[in-house]
Design a protein around this motif. Structure first.
Motif, short mmCIF file in Angstrom:
data_model
loop_
_atom_site.label_atom_id
_atom_site.label_comp_id
_atom_site.label_asym_id
_atom_site.label_seq_id
_atom_site.Cartn_x
_atom_site.Cartn_y
_atom_site.Cartn_z
N GLY A 190 0.84 -1.19 0.00
CA GLY A 190 0.00 0.00 0.00
C GLY A 190 0.87 1.24 0.00
O GLY A 190 1.80 1.34 0.80
N LYS A 205 -2.34 3.07 4.18
CA LYS A 205 -3.11 2.00 4.84
C LYS A 205 -4.42 1.75 4.12
O LYS A 205 -4.82 0.58 3.89
N LEU A 208 -4.49 -0.57 1.10
CA LEU A 208 -4.51 -2.02 1.31
C LEU A 208 -5.90 -2.61 1.16
O LEU A 208 -6.05 -3.81 0.94
N GLN A 270 1.07 -5.18 3.76
CA GLN A 270 0.09 -6.13 4.30
C GLN A 270 0.58 -7.54 4.02
O GLN A 270 0.88 -7.88 2.88
N ALA A 274 -4.08 -11.17 4.90
CA ALA A 274 -4.69 -9.86 4.61
C ALA A 274 -6.12 -9.86 5.12
O ALA A 274 -7.08 -10.10 4.38
#
Length: 281
Positions: A190, A205, A208, A270, A274
């Motif tokens: 990300g 973030k 992701l 990540q 996930a």
């Protein structure tokens, strides 16, 4: 017309999302693992991905955590501007839901109350809570338990604007290379570009959460995502750092306007777990 919601309604919803996120990896992610298995050139890498797929299927079937590190609980809430709340404070209700989910789900409690004193809170609260206001009268809740290994390997920098696109790409690849197997690949990378320091890391973030295989709507960022995938998978880190082709399952870039003197870049990784679950009320 304003819609009034008692915050207590959130508690069982968030509790269930905590459990679901930790037990059941999404179909999009498992499908990406299966495609990576076909692409992986290393025998060790193929064996590792096969084990990760088996683990995900077993965790879902038995309703147990797919990874022992059940993470810092990140709760994102898109709140319709026509919603009004009643009952306990919103943040308290959100943490009550996290507490309930982690206790009922037998999920590992990983939060310490003070970063230096290191005393465990015992219930995985407080969560990291991101409420955002959006149009409408619905509330979308997303729970993303973020494992410590991948989170620890994220990075932020502010480049000189003259470094431009090449500088951004070089920084991203450098971060992934430094992470090696510590971020538990195959991973999603990300990336946030622009904004301020806090906005940039939040963009990384949020990136992701985009489905694997979905490209940026902005052509030059979509192109960069493809180019970065090639460069990262040429590093040879491979699944769990065992060597191989499939280090990244995807690269997602999100951007925001920034100051004329700045070129902020953030990378949030990540891992192969996930985890994410969402619901709407």
């Amino acid at each position: 017309m304003t819609r009034v919601i008692d915050t207590s309604e959130l508690i069982p919803v968030i509790a269930d999302l905590c459990k679901k996120a930790c037990y059941e990896l999404g179909d999009n992610f498992v499908c990406a693992l299966k495609k990576a298995l076909v692409k992986e050139e290393s025998p060790y890498g193929r064996d590792t991905i096969s084990l990760l797929i088996d683990n995900a299927e077993y965790a879902k079937r038995e309703q147990i955590a797919c990874c022992h590190d059940t993470g810092t609980t990140v709760v994102i809430m898109d709140i319709g501007q026509e919603v009004a709340w009643t009952g306990m404070p919103l943040g308290e209700a959100v943490n009550a839901g996290v507490r309930k989910g982690y206790e009922e789900g037998y999920l590992r409690k990983s939060m310490v109350r003070d970063p230096l004193a290191r005393v465990n809170t015992g219930d995985n609260t407080p969560c990291v809570f991101h409420p955002e206001i959006v149009p409408g009268d619905k509330v979308k809740i997303t729970v993303m338990p973020k494992g410590g290994g991948s989170e620890n390997m994220g990075a932020f920098t502010t480049l000189v604007p003259a470094q431009g696109e090449q500088g951004v790409k070089d920084f991203i690849v450098k971060v992934v290379e430094a992470a090696g197997g510590k971020a538990c690949p195959p991973m999603i990378v990300g990336v946030g570009v622009g904004g301020t320091m806090d906005k940039c890391t939040w963009l990384a973030k949020k990136a992701l959460l985009r489905p694997i295989g979905e490209r940026s709507e902005t052509p030059h960022y979509a192109r960069m995502e493809d180019e970065l995938m090639e460069r990262i998978n040429d590093l040879g880190i491979g699944p769990l750092g065992m060597g191989g082709r499939m280090t990244a399952l995807d690269v997602h870039i999100e951007y925001f306007p920034c100051h004329i003197t700045s070129l902020p870049v953030a990378v949030n990784l990540q891992c192969h777990a996930a985890r994410c679950a969402e619901a709407e009320i």
